[in-house]
Design a protein around this motif. Structure first.
Motif, mmCIF file in Angstrom:
data_model
loop_
_atom_site.group_PDB
_atom_site.id
_atom_site.type_symbol
_atom_site.label_atom_id
_atom_site.label_comp_id
_atom_site.label_asym_id
_atom_site.label_seq_id
_atom_site.Cartn_x
_atom_site.Cartn_y
_atom_site.Cartn_z
ATOM 1 N N ASP A 10 0.784 -1.365 0.225
ATOM 2 C CA ASP A 10 0.132 0.154 0.250
ATOM 3 C C ASP A 10 1.164 1.382 0.072
ATOM 4 N N GLY A 11 1.819 1.071 1.053
ATOM 5 C CA GLY A 11 2.980 2.503 0.735
ATOM 6 C C GLY A 11 3.618 2.471 -0.500
ATOM 7 N N PRO A 12 4.547 3.315 -0.854
ATOM 8 C CA PRO A 12 5.558 3.768 -1.837
ATOM 9 C C PRO A 12 6.187 2.035 -2.665
ATOM 10 N N ALA A 13 5.999 2.265 -3.918
ATOM 11 C CA ALA A 13 7.205 1.108 -3.564
ATOM 12 C C ALA A 13 8.575 1.569 -3.793
ATOM 13 N N PRO A 46 17.063 6.015 -1.272
ATOM 14 C CA PRO A 46 15.707 6.349 -0.983
ATOM 15 C C PRO A 46 14.448 5.053 -0.466
ATOM 16 N N GLY A 47 13.500 5.255 0.605
ATOM 17 C CA GLY A 47 12.652 4.239 0.171
ATOM 18 C C GLY A 47 12.870 2.703 -0.024
ATOM 19 N N GLU A 48 14.236 2.372 0.676
ATOM 20 C CA GLU A 48 14.129 1.065 0.409
ATOM 21 C C GLU A 48 14.849 1.014 2.049
ATOM 22 N N VAL A 49 15.379 -0.790 2.593
ATOM 23 C CA VAL A 49 15.859 -0.584 3.528
ATOM 24 C C VAL A 49 16.510 -2.008 3.305
ATOM 25 N N THR A 50 18.203 -1.406 3.485
ATOM 26 C CA THR A 50 19.274 -2.297 3.012
ATOM 27 C C THR A 50 20.101 -2.554 3.875
ATOM 28 N N CYS A 51 19.773 -4.150 4.139
ATOM 29 C CA CYS A 51 20.277 -4.785 5.441
ATOM 30 C C CYS A 51 21.860 -5.164 5.838
ATOM 31 N N ALA A 206 9.282 -0.488 8.581
ATOM 32 C CA ALA A 206 8.839 -0.644 7.235
ATOM 33 C C ALA A 206 8.326 0.518 6.814
ATOM 34 N N ALA A 207 7.929 1.603 8.638
ATOM 35 C CA ALA A 207 6.704 2.722 8.603
ATOM 36 C C ALA A 207 7.546 3.838 7.687
ATOM 37 N N ALA A 208 9.188 3.695 7.913
ATOM 38 C CA ALA A 208 9.976 4.778 7.583
ATOM 39 C C ALA A 208 10.677 4.665 6.561
ATOM 40 N N ARG A 209 10.686 2.906 6.058
ATOM 41 C CA ARG A 209 11.200 3.063 4.142
ATOM 42 C C ARG A 209 9.749 3.543 3.588
ATOM 43 N N ASP A 210 8.389 3.302 4.135
ATOM 44 C CA ASP A 210 7.647 3.933 3.353
ATOM 45 C C ASP A 210 7.145 5.123 2.998
ATOM 46 N N ARG A 211 8.130 6.144 4.347
ATOM 47 C CA ARG A 211 7.989 7.572 4.257
ATOM 48 C C ARG A 211 9.060 8.683 3.048
ATOM 49 N N GLY A 212 10.025 7.313 2.480
ATOM 50 C CA GLY A 212 10.909 7.507 2.082
ATOM 51 C C GLY A 212 12.255 7.363 2.696
ATOM 52 N N LEU A 213 12.889 6.965 3.563
ATOM 53 C CA LEU A 213 14.028 7.174 4.158
ATOM 54 C C LEU A 213 14.182 5.704 3.697
ATOM 55 N N GLY A 214 16.132 6.084 3.676
ATOM 56 C CA GLY A 214 16.726 5.168 3.547
ATOM 57 C C GLY A 214 17.398 4.324 4.859
#
Length: 300
Positions: A10-13, A46-51, A206-214
């Protein structure tokens, strides 16, 4: 809580085509004759989670210190928005939008939640030299920002030390977002938490990612990483053993890289000499080598 729940579309891809905010190219760090990190490539978009995964001593802490401005790299390049940088202090990194949430969270347990939210950056009102704290505005702002992240606390006056570990992590994440973070480094945020509280923290990652943060998610738990991650990097003895996008690596392969294929194969051989130990489910060396070869971006 399932992987699908945490990766709600539902959030930004995840905009994988966007330029990295933070990038390391062949970066490394030596302390005298000790090489703690060598030849690491890392891109945070931006908008991605790098593990970033790795066992103790793999180089995760050194990587954090370079990106957050605590230490300077001694080899390779460190770029922010495509510009080479060399931070002298964490404040310089923060000014470029790079915020770090450490395991100890840098909170004062006996202070209220709202005071910890603004710790070191308090709002004031009134003319100089009789300026005073704007308590009402800080409380309202803290409450609004926490609610924007989906965090609802009944009483912002309660000492932050009375919150659960997961709640304190979430307050720290919301604080970093409010103060302008574009890249959020999370240092083992689920390490000392139970299953339920870990799920809470993963939800807000996941919420931080969907707000556009890297987001740079440092962890030693491949299962937690796989629930929210878009790209996975495995460090081993200071070098990058694996760098793979989510669609290029399975949880099983990620776990094998994290655990160390050679070490598991050696352990299987040793356990085979011990009576009463079932080794049928343990991977053999050939299986692990095939798994590594099947990962295009993996490095054995």
């Amino acid at each position: 809580m399932t992987t699908a729940d945490l990766r709600d579309t539902d959030g930004p891809a995840a905009p994988s085509g966007k330029a990295p905010v933070v990038e390391l190219r062949g970066a490394g760090k030596s302390y005298g004759n000790i090489r703690a990190l060598h030849g690491v490539d890392l891109a945070v978009r931006p908008g991605e989670v790098t593990c970033v995964l790795g066992d103790n001593g793999a180089g995760k802490s050194t990587l954090i210190k370079i990106i957050s401005g605590l230490h300077q790299h001694t080899e390779g390049a460190f770029l922010v928005d495509g510009e080479p940088v060399r931070f002298s202090t964490p404040r310089e990194a923060l000014d470029r939008g790079i915020a770090t949430v450490y395991q100890d969270l840098a909170t004062v347990p006996l202070m209220p939640v709202w005071r910890n939210f603004f710790l070191g950056s308090e709002m004031t009102k009134g003319p100089w030299p009789v300026r005073r704290l704007d308590i009402a505005r800080m409380k309202k702002t803290a409450d609004d920002e926490l609610r924007n992240m989906g965090i609802v606390l009944d009483d912002l006056e309660q000492p932050i030390g009375t919150l659960s570990g997961g709640q304190r992590q979430c307050v720290a994440i919301a604080r970093a977002v409010y103060f302008g973070a574009r890249v959020l480094i999370l240092d083992e945020p689920t390490a000392a938490l139970g299953v339920k509280q870990s799920g809470v923290v993963l939800k807000y990652i996941a919420a931080a990612r969907d707000r556009g943060l890297g987001v740079i998610f440092i962890t030693h738990n491949p299962h937690h990483a796989y629930m929210v991650g878009d790209h996975f990097n495995v460090l081993r003895l200071g070098t990058l053993e694996l760098s793979a996008a989510r669609d290029k690596v399975s949880l099983e392969e990620l776990t094998n890289h994290m655990a160390g294929g050679a070490e598991l194969a050696a352990l299987r051989h040793e356990l085979a000499q011990t009576g009463g130990v079932d080794i049928e489910e343990l991977p053999e060396a050939g299986d692990l080598q095939a798994s590594t070869a099947a990962t295009p971006e993996g490095k054995s």
